[in-house]
Design a protein around this motif. Structure first.
Motif, short mmCIF file in Angstrom:
data_model
loop_
_atom_site.label_atom_id
_atom_site.label_comp_id
_atom_site.label_asym_id
_atom_site.label_seq_id
_atom_site.Cartn_x
_atom_site.Cartn_y
_atom_site.Cartn_z
N ASP A 62 1.03 -1.19 -0.13
CA ASP A 62 -0.04 0.07 -0.06
C ASP A 62 0.87 1.11 -0.08
OD1 ASP A 62 -2.00 1.64 0.30
OD2 ASP A 62 -2.05 1.65 2.28
N ARG A 63 0.93 2.00 -1.39
CA ARG A 63 1.76 3.00 -1.33
C ARG A 63 0.93 4.43 -1.20
NH1 ARG A 63 5.31 3.16 -5.99
NH2 ARG A 63 7.10 4.11 -4.43
N ARG A 64 1.38 5.29 -0.25
CA ARG A 64 0.68 6.61 -0.02
C ARG A 64 1.58 7.67 -0.02
NH1 ARG A 64 -4.42 5.06 3.77
NH2 ARG A 64 -5.17 3.35 3.05
N ARG A 65 1.42 8.68 -0.47
CA ARG A 65 2.36 9.93 -0.53
C ARG A 65 2.39 10.27 1.01
NH1 ARG A 65 1.68 14.80 -4.70
NH2 ARG A 65 3.36 15.18 -3.34
N LYS A 66 3.71 10.79 1.53
CA LYS A 66 3.91 11.24 2.61
C LYS A 66 3.91 10.35 3.74
CE LYS A 66 3.26 16.11 1.44
NZ LYS A 66 2.67 17.22 1.82
N ALA A 67 2.95 9.19 3.67
CA ALA A 67 2.85 8.26 4.45
C ALA A 67 3.85 6.99 4.37
CB ALA A 67 1.49 7.55 4.58
N GLY A 68 4.43 6.77 3.24
CA GLY A 68 5.32 5.53 2.86
C GLY A 68 4.67 4.50 2.06
N THR A 69 5.49 3.36 2.25
CA THR A 69 5.12 1.95 1.55
C THR A 69 4.86 1.05 2.72
OG1 THR A 69 5.99 2.48 -0.51
CG2 THR A 69 5.30 0.27 -0.23
N ARG A 70 3.86 0.27 2.93
CA ARG A 70 3.32 -0.35 3.81
C ARG A 70 2.88 -1.75 3.26
NH1 ARG A 70 2.18 0.93 8.90
NH2 ARG A 70 2.14 3.11 8.30
#
Length: 232
Positions: A62-70
């Motif tokens: 799950d890739r989200r801007r500013k939240a990183g890749t999880r």
């Protein structure tokens, strides 16, 4: 692998996938950022981005801007046939890949195989024997038949330079196929794998089709140290 400028995005993807499967990157946890992964492998961030994007599209990250890749905790997956590429599998484990073409001849396939692929007795096939290596040691011995009517271009291919697995994945699109796994004595594959004929080994049988036209049938014997990892 750090500092290896030859790393492709596919190799990085496969390495990260192994880390997800063995819980180096646990479900729900953030993985290192693109810059850190690029520094580890000595490659461009764009290469890492392509690898992570592919894993995200497949439902593992799950890739989200500013939240990183999880790592996704419970990825939703559908069953598909993905043709394994032996080179990628070996390199993803941090090993050097090697390959030898042991035999090549044209002729009619054995009766059992003709029945499986619905081939007439006079159907011409290209028969190949290959040995795939990991760090110089036997990894997998392969026997393969390719139907020349369906894939005529392989007759002129330099299969001593590129293994038939890679050539077919690149040059022979398929519409459907199947795989079977079982254990059996190494038998005639023992000499290539460096084990006794009575030693049990994992065998994978695979066949692919282009609509109604059969492409290939492969029978792969893996070394006893081999571990099979499947994604769900």
């Amino acid at each position: 692998m750090a500092g290896d400028r030859t790393m492709t995005w596919q190799s990085i993807r496969d390495t990260i996938m192994l880390r997800i499967r063995d819980r180096t990157y646990p479900p729900g946890e953030l993985i290192p950022n693109e810059a850190d992964i690029a520094a580890e492998f000595g490659c461009a961030r764009a290469t890492v981005n392509r690898a992570l994007r592919d894993l995200a599209e497949e439902g593992f990250l799950d890739r989200r801007r500013k939240a990183g890749t999880r790592v996704i905790e419970a990825p939703q997956r559908k069953a598909t046939l993905d043709i394994p590429q032996i080179r990628r599998e070996v390199e993803a484990r941090g090993q050097a890949y090697g390959y030898r073409l042991l035999a090549r001849e044209t002729g009619s396939a054995p009766a059992e195989l003709r029945a499986r692929l619905k081939l007439p007795e006079a159907e011409a096939t290209l028969y190949l024997e290959s040995l795939h290596l990991a760090d110089g040691a036997p990894h997998m011995f392969e026997r393969r038949w390719v139907v020349l009517r369906t894939v005529p271009a392989i007759a002129a291919a330099d299969l001593a330079a590129v293994n038939p697995n890679e050539w077919l994945v690149r040059e022979a699109p398929y519409t459907h196929g199947g795989m079977e796994f079982h254990a059996e004595p190494a038998g005639a594959a023992a000499a290539a794998l460096g084990c006794a004929a009575t030693d049990p080994v994992l065998v994978m049988e695979r066949q692919t089709w282009l609509h109604e036209a059969p492409i290939t049938y492969a029978r792969e014997h893996f070394a006893q140290s081999y571990r099979l990892c499947l994604g769900l």
